[in-house]
Scaffold this motif. Sequence first.
Motif, PDB file in Angstrom:
ATOM      1  N   GLU A   1      16.293   6.968 -15.732  1.00 23.75           N
ATOM      2  CA  GLU A   1      16.786   8.178 -16.402  1.00 23.75           C
ATOM      3  C   GLU A   1      17.351   9.157 -15.372  1.00 23.75           C
ATOM      4  O   GLU A   1      18.395   9.782 -15.584  1.00 23.75           O
ATOM      5  N   LEU A   2      16.639   9.282 -14.246  1.00 26.60           N
ATOM      6  CA  LEU A   2      17.133  10.202 -13.212  1.00 26.60           C
ATOM      7  C   LEU A   2      18.402   9.655 -12.556  1.00 26.60           C
ATOM      8  O   LEU A   2      19.301  10.422 -12.190  1.00 26.60           O
ATOM      9  N   MET A   3      18.485   8.333 -12.420  1.00 25.01           N
ATOM     10  CA  MET A   3      19.726   7.749 -11.900  1.00 25.01           C
ATOM     11  C   MET A   3      20.892   8.111 -12.816  1.00 25.01           C
ATOM     12  O   MET A   3      21.954   8.538 -12.364  1.00 25.01           O
TER      13      MET A   3
ATOM     14  N   GLU B   1       0.832  -1.208   0.000  1.00 23.53           N
ATOM     15  CA  GLU B   1       0.000   0.000   0.000  1.00 23.53           C
ATOM     16  C   GLU B   1       0.872   1.266   0.000  1.00 23.53           C
ATOM     17  O   GLU B   1       0.451   2.312  -0.458  1.00 23.53           O
ATOM     18  N   ASN B   2       2.057   1.159   0.544  1.00 24.49           N
ATOM     19  CA  ASN B   2       2.927   2.329   0.600  1.00 24.49           C
ATOM     20  C   ASN B   2       4.375   1.931   0.335  1.00 24.49           C
ATOM     21  O   ASN B   2       5.216   1.954   1.233  1.00 24.49           O
ATOM     22  N   PRO B   3       4.675   1.577  -0.913  1.00 23.95           N
ATOM     23  CA  PRO B   3       6.064   1.221  -1.229  1.00 23.95           C
ATOM     24  C   PRO B   3       6.969   2.441  -1.085  1.00 23.95           C
ATOM     25  O   PRO B   3       6.526   3.573  -1.272  1.00 23.95           O
ATOM     26  N   THR B   4       8.226   2.206  -0.759  1.00 21.68           N
ATOM     27  CA  THR B   4       9.115   3.351  -0.497  1.00 21.68           C
ATOM     28  C   THR B   4      10.464   3.258  -1.202  1.00 21.68           C
ATOM     29  O   THR B   4      11.295   4.149  -1.029  1.00 21.68           O
ATOM     30  N   ASN B   5      10.715   2.204  -1.968  1.00 16.92           N
ATOM     31  CA  ASN B   5      12.081   2.090  -2.505  1.00 16.92           C
ATOM     32  C   ASN B   5      12.436   3.173  -3.523  1.00 16.92           C
ATOM     33  O   ASN B   5      13.566   3.629  -3.567  1.00 16.92           O
ATOM     34  N   MET B   6      11.444   3.637  -4.303  1.00 17.12           N
ATOM     35  CA  MET B   6      11.758   4.719  -5.238  1.00 17.12           C
ATOM     36  C   MET B   6      11.979   6.028  -4.485  1.00 17.12           C
ATOM     37  O   MET B   6      12.852   6.825  -4.837  1.00 17.12           O
ATOM     38  N   ASP B   7      11.190   6.230  -3.432  1.00 19.54           N
ATOM     39  CA  ASP B   7      11.377   7.423  -2.596  1.00 19.54           C
ATOM     40  C   ASP B   7      12.818   7.473  -2.064  1.00 19.54           C
ATOM     41  O   ASP B   7      13.491   8.505  -2.122  1.00 19.54           O
ATOM     42  N   ALA B   8      13.271   6.319  -1.551  1.00 10.80           N
ATOM     43  CA  ALA B   8      14.619   6.254  -0.973  1.00 10.80           C
ATOM     44  C   ALA B   8      15.667   6.515  -2.047  1.00 10.80           C
ATOM     45  O   ALA B   8      16.638   7.249  -1.824  1.00 10.80           O
ATOM     46  N   LEU B   9      15.449   5.946  -3.233  1.00  8.83           N
ATOM     47  CA  LEU B   9      16.401   6.132  -4.328  1.00  8.83           C
ATOM     48  C   LEU B   9      16.533   7.609  -4.705  1.00  8.83           C
ATOM     49  O   LEU B   9      17.633   8.161  -4.775  1.00  8.83           O
ATOM     50  N   LEU B  10      15.372   8.252  -4.933  1.00  5.22           N
ATOM     51  CA  LEU B  10      15.429   9.642  -5.411  1.00  5.22           C
ATOM     52  C   LEU B  10      15.985  10.578  -4.336  1.00  5.22           C
ATOM     53  O   LEU B  10      16.691  11.532  -4.648  1.00  5.22           O
TER      54      LEU B  10
END
Lengths: 219, 286
Positions: free
Chosen positions: B253-255, B161-170
């Motif tokens: 792309e942002l990476m 319901e609340n994934p966070t791995n992209m948040d952590a990456l960015l």
Amino acid sequence: MDDGLNTARLRVNYELAEQVFQKSRIQPTVCYQCRKCTSGCPLTFAMDYPPDRIVRFLILGLEERILRSRTIWVCSSCETCTTRCPNDIDIAGLMDHLKEEAHARGIVPPECRPIHAFHEAFLEDVARRGRVFEAGLLQRYMLTSGAWKSRLADGTLWSEVRTGLALLRKGRLPLLPRGVQARDEIRRIFQGVGDSEAPSDPVHASSGAENADASADPS
Amino acid sequence: METVGYYPGCSLEGTARDYAASIRGVCQMLHVELRELDDWNCCGATAAHSLNRRLAVELPGRNLVLAETQGLSELVVPCALCFNRLKTAEKALLGPESHRYSLQYEGSVRVMDLMDFLTRPERLQWMETHRVRPLEGIRAVCYYGCMVNRPPKITDAPSWENPTNMDALLSTLGARVLDWPFKTDCCGASHSVSRPDLVTTLTGRLLSRALAQGANCIVVSCQMCQANLDMFQERVARELGTALDLPVFYFTELMALALGHPDAASWARRHLVDPVPLLEASGLAV
């Protein structure tokens, strides 16, 4: 049929849920109508019945009504209902099962035919090469399903053509398809699964459901 | 150099070539060698699971069997839907109903979502020390979509319901990550072709909310989400009667931008919503 005052207007067919379970291994009868599926569904605005009512209709045996509903085709398979159901009913899986049934019997409501036609065109493409070639698929879908006519009528055709041209310009529409080498393996998979849809299975064999639907009015 | 199996899926050979290029670029920088699954086939996507339940398992299942035969112990998948279908096949072919299918699969392949693979803690640490252009000026909402997370019984996602791995990456890459409630809401997926009206409504909700949160871009990990948010944006803007101009980036792309890949900006130029003004304003255009 007796139309007297004491006659129930709904003739329930409890066998339908059992037939669905046998075929899909999904058990709709454990639903207690909490409507959590419907609360989380992003597409109710385009459905004729919300997901919880489809489950209810299934339990009551209203097969025709369900198979002719827009709901099962409008479902985008986002899996929110399946994920949140407190009784662990795979509701999105039920929608798939029902689409498969409607497809097998050739009863797709007119406004949902584009969705059905696109799925068919997609699988034809996979059967042909083992992979999907987007540019060819889109063209063929537009022409064979008659989608271009409705797009022309509602004025969206040119905006779609513009999008296509922009993709082409940006190098995102390759002109040549790639495919699988072992085409025979793909062919075998398609032939093998075709056999599983022989009309001898219990849901196809049921006869009472349609009559039940005709006299039913649960709303 | 780490070598890992790779299942690109059909879109990455077509409309999502920008995604494919950025994945190759980023993996090179991270010293990951992607070994493409030899002779892979389409997973069947929504069409197969809508019309034929056995096809919906056997098409992706063939790829699992191939990976096993080719000795790949890990298979990384960039497309959310392919990932979901491969995981579905895995559960079906190893589950109690496996006799319904014609394939023999032992289960030696670990199917992984690309973002999960690229955001392992040791990689985030590496990126923190190797980023050359922090993504200052990027105010992003992370859009995870449906298929990588739901249903968790299939995806094995830890936080659906609340994934966070992209948040952590960015955040690691120096972007400002904004919270928003639509991380895993549906974009309409394959309805984009057959019922574009539905997709316009769904993406309209997502785009308006992203703007309301103060985002200047949306970041995705699925090419279907990217296509729907990017290609439909002009139409949505017309219907809503407001300007949107929200670039929709792939996380890779942002990476690549933050890690200083020379081609990073050119991949994003293939999007329909022009990202260049934002990249220039953020000092990221090269």
